[in-house]
Design a protein around this motif. Structure first.
Motif, PDB file in Angstrom:
ATOM      1  N   GLY A   1       0.621  -1.063  -0.081  1.00  0.00           N
ATOM      2  CA  GLY A   1       0.063   0.024   0.173  1.00  0.00           C
ATOM      3  C   GLY A   1       0.749   1.405   0.106  1.00  0.00           C
ATOM      4  O   GLY A   1       1.987   1.199   0.028  1.00  0.00           O
ATOM      5  N   ALA A   2       0.386   2.434   0.143  1.00  0.00           N
ATOM      6  CA  ALA A   2       0.938   3.549  -0.071  1.00  0.00           C
ATOM      7  C   ALA A   2       1.715   3.748   1.323  1.00  0.00           C
ATOM      8  O   ALA A   2       0.956   3.570   2.390  1.00  0.00           O
ATOM      9  CB  ALA A   2       0.130   4.809  -0.099  1.00  0.00           C
ATOM     10  N   GLY A   3       2.937   4.141   1.240  1.00  0.00           N
ATOM     11  CA  GLY A   3       4.032   4.125   2.274  1.00  0.00           C
ATOM     12  C   GLY A   3       3.940   2.666   3.165  1.00  0.00           C
ATOM     13  O   GLY A   3       4.389   2.910   4.389  1.00  0.00           O
ATOM     14  N   ALA A   4       3.690   1.815   2.519  1.00  0.00           N
ATOM     15  CA  ALA A   4       3.643   0.617   3.153  1.00  0.00           C
ATOM     16  C   ALA A   4       4.687  -0.568   2.548  1.00  0.00           C
ATOM     17  O   ALA A   4       4.237  -1.254   1.683  1.00  0.00           O
ATOM     18  CB  ALA A   4       2.281  -0.044   3.391  1.00  0.00           C
ATOM     19  N   ALA A   5       6.175  -0.247   2.401  1.00  0.00           N
ATOM     20  CA  ALA A   5       6.994  -1.051   1.569  1.00  0.00           C
ATOM     21  C   ALA A   5       7.720  -1.737   2.760  1.00  0.00           C
ATOM     22  O   ALA A   5       8.102  -0.955   3.897  1.00  0.00           O
ATOM     23  CB  ALA A   5       7.790  -0.251   0.619  1.00  0.00           C
ATOM     24  N   TYR A   6       8.258  -2.795   2.529  1.00  0.00           N
ATOM     25  CA  TYR A   6       9.257  -3.692   3.472  1.00  0.00           C
ATOM     26  C   TYR A   6      10.370  -4.516   2.934  1.00  0.00           C
ATOM     27  O   TYR A   6       9.894  -5.029   1.800  1.00  0.00           O
ATOM     28  CB  TYR A   6       8.258  -4.629   4.262  1.00  0.00           C
ATOM     29  N   ARG A   7      11.139  -4.395   3.469  1.00  0.00           N
ATOM     30  CA  ARG A   7      12.416  -5.289   3.124  1.00  0.00           C
ATOM     31  C   ARG A   7      12.343  -6.527   3.881  1.00  0.00           C
ATOM     32  O   ARG A   7      11.893  -6.510   5.166  1.00  0.00           O
ATOM     33  CB  ARG A   7      13.742  -4.591   3.386  1.00  0.00           C
ATOM     34  N   PHE A   8      12.680  -7.599   3.379  1.00  0.00           N
ATOM     35  CA  PHE A   8      12.837  -8.773   4.388  1.00  0.00           C
ATOM     36  C   PHE A   8      13.746  -9.789   3.520  1.00  0.00           C
ATOM     37  O   PHE A   8      14.221  -9.853   2.579  1.00  0.00           O
ATOM     38  CB  PHE A   8      11.580  -9.439   4.418  1.00  0.00           C
ATOM     39  N   LYS A   9      14.082 -10.714   4.615  1.00  0.00           N
ATOM     40  CA  LYS A   9      15.072 -11.986   4.005  1.00  0.00           C
ATOM     41  C   LYS A   9      13.945 -12.851   3.883  1.00  0.00           C
ATOM     42  O   LYS A   9      13.092 -13.263   4.542  1.00  0.00           O
ATOM     43  CB  LYS A   9      15.868 -12.605   5.126  1.00  0.00           C
ATOM     44  N   PRO A  10      13.950 -13.683   2.513  1.00  0.00           N
ATOM     45  CA  PRO A  10      12.831 -14.569   2.026  1.00  0.00           C
ATOM     46  C   PRO A  10      12.391 -15.654   3.035  1.00  0.00           C
ATOM     47  O   PRO A  10      11.322 -15.876   3.163  1.00  0.00           O
ATOM     48  CB  PRO A  10      13.537 -14.851   0.653  1.00  0.00           C
ATOM     49  N   THR A  11      13.421 -16.372   3.509  1.00  0.00           N
ATOM     50  CA  THR A  11      12.976 -17.549   4.485  1.00  0.00           C
ATOM     51  C   THR A  11      12.629 -17.104   5.845  1.00  0.00           C
ATOM     52  O   THR A  11      12.274 -17.919   6.688  1.00  0.00           O
ATOM     53  CB  THR A  11      14.033 -18.572   4.618  1.00  0.00           C
ATOM     54  N   VAL A  12      13.048 -15.724   6.284  1.00  0.00           N
ATOM     55  CA  VAL A  12      12.606 -15.375   7.520  1.00  0.00           C
ATOM     56  C   VAL A  12      11.439 -14.513   7.803  1.00  0.00           C
ATOM     57  O   VAL A  12      10.788 -14.788   8.959  1.00  0.00           O
ATOM     58  CB  VAL A  12      13.975 -14.477   8.087  1.00  0.00           C
ATOM     59  N   HIS A  13      11.028 -13.743   6.882  1.00  0.00           N
ATOM     60  CA  HIS A  13       9.886 -13.121   6.960  1.00  0.00           C
ATOM     61  C   HIS A  13       9.870 -11.947   8.211  1.00  0.00           C
ATOM     62  O   HIS A  13       8.754 -12.111   8.762  1.00  0.00           O
ATOM     63  CB  HIS A  13       8.475 -13.865   6.944  1.00  0.00           C
ATOM     64  N   ASP A  14      10.902 -11.648   8.491  1.00  0.00           N
ATOM     65  CA  ASP A  14      11.199 -10.552   9.412  1.00  0.00           C
ATOM     66  C   ASP A  14      11.230  -8.942   8.774  1.00  0.00           C
ATOM     67  O   ASP A  14      12.266  -8.770   8.123  1.00  0.00           O
ATOM     68  CB  ASP A  14      12.351 -10.923  10.236  1.00  0.00           C
ATOM     69  N   PHE A  15       9.981  -8.406   8.496  1.00  0.00           N
ATOM     70  CA  PHE A  15       9.944  -7.400   7.777  1.00  0.00           C
ATOM     71  C   PHE A  15      10.515  -5.918   8.538  1.00  0.00           C
ATOM     72  O   PHE A  15      10.133  -5.744   9.467  1.00  0.00           O
ATOM     73  CB  PHE A  15       8.356  -7.072   7.550  1.00  0.00           C
ATOM     74  N   THR A  16      11.116  -5.217   7.715  1.00  0.00           N
ATOM     75  CA  THR A  16      11.421  -3.870   8.103  1.00  0.00           C
ATOM     76  C   THR A  16      10.844  -2.738   7.171  1.00  0.00           C
ATOM     77  O   THR A  16      11.301  -3.004   6.001  1.00  0.00           O
ATOM     78  CB  THR A  16      12.886  -3.746   8.048  1.00  0.00           C
ATOM     79  N   GLN A  17      10.210  -1.966   7.716  1.00  0.00           N
ATOM     80  CA  GLN A  17       9.686  -0.945   6.682  1.00  0.00           C
ATOM     81  C   GLN A  17      10.656  -0.189   6.287  1.00  0.00           C
ATOM     82  O   GLN A  17      11.716   0.449   6.874  1.00  0.00           O
ATOM     83  CB  GLN A  17       8.601  -0.044   7.601  1.00  0.00           C
ATOM     84  N   VAL A  18      10.422   0.199   4.821  1.00  0.00           N
ATOM     85  CA  VAL A  18      11.419   1.140   4.109  1.00  0.00           C
ATOM     86  C   VAL A  18      10.867   2.490   4.425  1.00  0.00           C
ATOM     87  O   VAL A  18       9.647   2.908   4.352  1.00  0.00           O
ATOM     88  CB  VAL A  18      11.231   0.911   2.741  1.00  0.00           C
ATOM     89  N   THR A  19      11.854   3.501   5.245  1.00  0.00           N
ATOM     90  CA  THR A  19      11.160   4.744   5.539  1.00  0.00           C
ATOM     91  C   THR A  19      12.006   5.768   4.540  1.00  0.00           C
ATOM     92  O   THR A  19      11.956   6.985   4.828  1.00  0.00           O
ATOM     93  CB  THR A  19      11.481   5.104   7.111  1.00  0.00           C
ATOM     94  N   GLY A  20      12.600   5.478   3.713  1.00  0.00           N
ATOM     95  CA  GLY A  20      13.511   6.397   2.520  1.00  0.00           C
ATOM     96  C   GLY A  20      14.889   5.614   2.268  1.00  0.00           C
ATOM     97  O   GLY A  20      14.956   4.682   2.329  1.00  0.00           O
ATOM     98  N   ARG A  21      15.710   6.513   1.453  1.00  0.00           N
ATOM     99  CA  ARG A  21      16.583   5.668   0.996  1.00  0.00           C
ATOM    100  C   ARG A  21      17.753   5.853   1.796  1.00  0.00           C
ATOM    101  O   ARG A  21      18.424   6.382   2.734  1.00  0.00           O
ATOM    102  CB  ARG A  21      17.087   6.585  -0.295  1.00  0.00           C
TER     103      ARG A  21
END
Length: 165
Positions: free
Chosen positions: A145-165
């Motif tokens: 969604g808008a402002g809802a982007a997350y990075r994660f390690k594929p097998t871990v699913h520990d999501f970290t929200q992307v807040t900028g570059r």
């Protein structure tokens, strides 16, 4: 991790699982001259990897074999998306390897692919120019969604929200 964080991670993992139900993936590879090529392929997922069965005649095949790093993307269906600017999607950076026909895994994956994609796989298997490639995710990026982007390690699913570059 707090209960609230655990709930958020479960929710994101569920949204990720829904995206994995797509039957095709977009593939970004590099041509010999370094120029990008976008393509797509039907896939099956098995043991934390994606598998595609593609022809040597396809432009992306030598790219994935000779330059075995690529990006893949699974995207929510446009017809179910209210806002095309925030269409749910997941992108993975992947390492590509060829699974040879004599390997046990080849028949296992092709059987799974046929169950998922249909009888066309049997015909393609009879053609000598088709190769089975394993696309092993290294990193992931999920947008829900808008402002809802997350990075994660594929097998871990520990999501970290992307807040900028």
């Amino acid at each position: 991790m707090t209960e609230s964080n655990a709930d958020k991670h479960r929710e994101l993992a569920e949204k990720l699982s829904i995206l994995h139900q797509q039957k095709t993936m977009m593939i970004a590879s590099l041509n010999e001259d370094g120029s990008p090529l976008i393509s797509y392929a039907p896939f099956v997922e098995k043991e934390a990897a994606f598998y595609i069965f593609i022809s040597d005649l396809a432009e992306h095949t030598p790219n994935l074999i000779e330059r075995p790093k690529a990006s893949i993307m699974l995207v929510a269906d446009e017809s179910t998306t209210s806002n095309p600017f925030v269409r749910a999607r997941v992108r993975y950076e992947v390492a590509c390897t060829v699974i040879e026909r004599q390997e046990t895994l080849f028949d296992e994956v092709l059987n799974d692919l046929e169950q998922r994609q249909g009888k066309m796989v049997t015909l393609l298997k009879s053609l000598g120019d088709f190769r089975l490639l394993c696309l092993k995710p290294l990193t992931g990026s999920l947008v829900v969604g808008a402002g809802a982007a997350y990075r994660f390690k594929p097998t871990v699913h520990d999501f970290t929200q992307v807040t900028g570059r």
